[in-house]
Design an enzyme around this catalytic site. Structure first.
Site, PDB file in Angstrom:
ATOM      1  N   ILE A   1       0.801  -1.231   0.500  1.00  0.00           N
ATOM      2  CA  ILE A   1       0.169  -0.152   0.296  1.00  0.00           C
ATOM      3  C   ILE A   1       0.862   1.518   0.206  1.00  0.00           C
ATOM      4  O   ILE A   1       1.815   1.101   1.101  1.00  0.00           O
ATOM      5  CB  ILE A   1      -0.927   0.331   1.375  1.00  0.00           C
ATOM      6  CG1 ILE A   1      -1.693   0.769   1.269  1.00  0.00           C
ATOM      7  CG2 ILE A   1      -0.041  -0.064   2.584  1.00  0.00           C
ATOM      8  CD1 ILE A   1      -2.974   0.741   2.320  1.00  0.00           C
ATOM      9  N   SER A   2       0.443   1.752  -0.941  1.00  0.00           N
ATOM     10  CA  SER A   2       1.628   2.715  -1.292  1.00  0.00           C
ATOM     11  C   SER A   2       1.577   4.160   0.260  1.00  0.00           C
ATOM     12  O   SER A   2       0.788   4.138   0.776  1.00  0.00           O
ATOM     13  CB  SER A   2       1.015   4.090  -2.462  1.00  0.00           C
ATOM     14  OG  SER A   2       1.256   3.771  -3.785  1.00  0.00           O
ATOM     15  N   GLN A   3       2.212   4.468   0.302  1.00  0.00           N
ATOM     16  CA  GLN A   3       2.184   6.018   1.205  1.00  0.00           C
ATOM     17  C   GLN A   3       1.426   6.236   1.468  1.00  0.00           C
ATOM     18  O   GLN A   3       1.396   7.253   0.513  1.00  0.00           O
ATOM     19  CB  GLN A   3       4.057   6.325   1.808  1.00  0.00           C
ATOM     20  CG  GLN A   3       4.379   7.609   0.882  1.00  0.00           C
ATOM     21  CD  GLN A   3       5.743   7.764   0.733  1.00  0.00           C
ATOM     22  OE1 GLN A   3       6.735   7.118  -0.504  1.00  0.00           O
ATOM     23  NE2 GLN A   3       5.632   8.719   1.217  1.00  0.00           N
TER      24      GLN A   3
END
Length: 215
Positions: free
Chosen positions: A61-63
């Protein structure tokens, strides 16, 4: 739950507002969507920290900043049709739906697709439609899309995605000749012309598929 709400507010103030995220709809969505529910339970204490997290199957999950940045780049407006490539845990799709966009999202990994589908249903994000398929092929049956957002990096912009982008339309996608190191590219289609612009270096998981990297 109150602590998580405070964590979201802190995330917005410290990670987003200080780094150029100004779109009110994006900031409101990031304050609202419960990111901690989209990460593995053992990692929920880190959900609002400024880094990506693993979600299994070699994916992340992207920052928060990257999610907000890509959401802002596509100039979101309620009612726009957006195609997301790489559903992952469903967090980016939830942020887009929270802003009132009609979301079509494609995931190639069956387990992630199923988990995201169930969670988005539980959270009542009814404007999200999900498909299990090769994301580099897009979702031609529902095209065209006003916006396309790709959450994995490939060697080039897949031609099917350019073809499925409406005119006018905006796409944001990581592109790079080497895996895990790309530039964030904005593709704008206007009057039959396609123009590309780089927004700087990023590091995403691989875009695997017919028009991406081989799995």
């Amino acid at each position: 739950m109150l602590d998580m709400k405070r964590n979201r507010e802190r995330m917005v103030k410290q990670q987003l507002e200080t780094r150029g995220i100004t779109d009110p709809a994006v900031l409101a969505a990031m304050r609202s969507v419960p990111r901690h529910l989209f990460v593995q339970e053992a990692l929920r204490a880190q959900a609002y920290e400024d880094h990506p997290l693993p979600i299994g199957y070699g994916q992340t999950i992207s920052q928060p900043f990257i999610v907000a940045l890509m959401s802002q780049i596509i100039e979101p407006q309620p009612g726009l049709r957006v195609l997301e490539i790489g559903t992952g845990s469903g967090y980016q799709a939830a942020v887009l739906a929270e802003m009132g966009l009609d979301v079509y999202t494609v995931e190639r990994i069956r387990e992630l697709h199923a988990a995201a589908r169930d969670l988005l249903r539980t959270l009542k994000y009814r404007k999200v439609r999900l498909k299990l398929d090769d994301g580099t092929l897009g979702w031609p049956e529902a095209a065209p899309y006003d916006r396309i957002l790709v959450t994995a990096g490939g060697p080039e912009v897949p031609l099917p995605l350019i073809e499925q982008l409406a005119d006018p339309g905006i796409m944001v996608i990581p592109v790079g000749a080497s895996k895990r190191m790309q530039e964030l590219v904005v593709v704008r289609k206007q009057g039959g012309r396609v123009v590309r612009e780089s927004k700087g270096g990023v590091a995403f998981v691989d875009l695997v598929g017919t028009h991406g990297w081989r799995g």
